[in-house]
Design an enzyme around this catalytic site. Sequence first.
Site, short mmCIF file in Angstrom:
data_model
loop_
_atom_site.label_atom_id
_atom_site.label_comp_id
_atom_site.label_asym_id
_atom_site.label_seq_id
_atom_site.Cartn_x
_atom_site.Cartn_y
_atom_site.Cartn_z
CB SER A 1 -0.86 0.00 1.26
OG SER A 1 -0.03 0.16 2.39
CG ASP B 1 -3.57 -2.62 -2.10
OD1 ASP B 1 -4.48 -2.70 -2.95
OD2 ASP B 1 -3.75 -2.82 -0.87
CG HIS B 2 -6.14 0.73 -1.99
ND1 HIS B 2 -7.43 1.00 -2.44
CD2 HIS B 2 -6.21 -0.44 -1.33
CE1 HIS B 2 -8.23 0.01 -2.06
NE2 HIS B 2 -7.52 -0.88 -1.39
CG HIS C 1 -9.78 -4.03 -2.82
ND1 HIS C 1 -8.62 -3.36 -2.51
CD2 HIS C 1 -9.73 -4.26 -4.15
CE1 HIS C 1 -7.91 -3.18 -3.61
NE2 HIS C 1 -8.56 -3.71 -4.63
N GLY C 2 -10.95 -5.98 0.80
CA GLY C 2 -11.59 -6.14 2.11
C GLY C 2 -12.11 -7.54 2.31
CG ASN D 1 -6.58 -6.79 -2.76
OD1 ASN D 1 -6.33 -7.54 -3.71
ND2 ASN D 1 -6.36 -5.50 -2.80
O1 G3H Z 1 -6.46 -1.71 1.69
C1 G3H Z 1 -5.66 -1.35 2.50
C2 G3H Z 1 -4.71 -2.23 3.16
O2 G3H Z 1 -5.26 -2.93 4.23
C3 G3H Z 1 -3.48 -1.45 3.50
O3 G3H Z 1 -3.57 -0.79 4.72
O4 G3H Z 1 -2.79 1.53 4.21
O5 G3H Z 1 -2.63 0.59 6.53
O6 G3H Z 1 -1.12 -0.24 4.72
P1 G3H Z 1 -2.46 0.35 5.08
P1 13P Z 2 -8.68 -6.67 4.51
O1 13P Z 2 -8.62 -5.53 5.44
O2 13P Z 2 -10.03 -7.34 4.54
O3 13P Z 2 -7.59 -7.65 4.70
O4 13P Z 2 -8.53 -6.07 3.01
C1 13P Z 2 -7.26 -5.72 2.51
C2 13P Z 2 -7.33 -5.00 1.21
O5 13P Z 2 -8.34 -4.88 0.56
C3 13P Z 2 -6.08 -4.41 0.72
O6 13P Z 2 -6.23 -3.69 -0.45
ZN ZN Z 3 -8.12 -2.66 -0.61
#
Ligand code: G3H
Ligand code: 13P
Ligand code: ZN
Length: 312
Positions: free
Chosen positions: A49, A81-82, A209-210, A258
């Site tokens: 991320s 990611d993101h 995601h999630g 993810n």
């Molecule tokens: O989708 C987000 C991920 O769980 C990453 O989380 O921005 O705290 O690294 P973070």
């Molecule tokens: P979780 O918080 O459910 O593990 O999702 C992670 C995610 O979507 C990272 O992009």
């Molecule tokens: Zn995500």
Amino acid sequence: MLVTLKSILTRANKGKYAVGAFNVNNLEILDAVIRAAERMRSPVIVQTSEGGVHYAGMEEVVALMRVEAKKAKVPVAVHLDHGKDVALLKKAIASGYTSVMIDGSSLPYARNIAVTKDIVRRAHAKNISVEAELGAIAGIEDFVSVAERDAHFTSLEQAADFVRKTKCDALAIAVGTSHGAYKFKSEARLDIRRIREIKKKTRLPLVLHGASGISPELLKRMHKHCSVFGDCARLEGARGVSDRMIRAAIKAGINKINIDSDLRIAFTAAVREQLLKDKKTFDPRVILGSARTLMQKVVEEKMKLFGSAGKA
Ligand code: G3H
Ligand code: 13P
Ligand code: ZN
């Protein structure tokens, strides 16, 4: 083998299975994921991320991921990611990622298309794949009415139009999951019909995601030594996405899943237990080694659940 996201997801789309994308912030998490993939003979996606990049350093974490990916006996994609910050995305495209996610989901529709198109053009020129996002990823229970839900979930009409205009390689959709350990108050519910319809309209690899399951057993182990205040304490009774829902989502057309929270819980449970069990050591390799072992087990279970085991 270091490969692109597109090559992994094209095969998954044809084979109707999903590949796990695991958030990596340090060597131990990366090792756990790659070891699991090799043991399960599964393709895998390792991703950072923007927060992960700020924590570990882009050059440093990309170098680690690329070295392990190249040495691995299975296909590994190295993914951002993101990505929301365009300057960081441009840096990622120049720094060795084999794919990036441009997350323009919070922008107005036309702006999301314009920003995504620009990143796709830059990335494709370097053979880098692009995941884009449409809709607001938040839990199904966050919405009180169907109308409110429809306004936030990915629209079928927009999905087809967005994919045609942006030429992205994969699309993250909002169908009822949310980030973090707290997703549902009771049994997980996702809009499976919407996944099926979006797949029909786009034929593209779709991303969930999630998607962490939040294992009650690991949550209990982590929670046992939690403080009575703060983030950890608040996780009591947290519910994630059930295995049953994950299977239904894959059947409907999801090809990339993810996972971050499940690894955080495993990591913290193992480190807390190890520190309490062995108060004689102060060797980080012993302490973090226990986390690596438990995270590897979690990733192996995901690969079996997602149907990617044996597909390398
Ligand atoms: O989708 C987000 C991920 O769980 C990453 O989380 O921005 O705290 O690294 P973070
Ligand atoms: P979780 O918080 O459910 O593990 O999702 C992670 C995610 O979507 C990272 O992009
Ligand atoms: Zn995500």
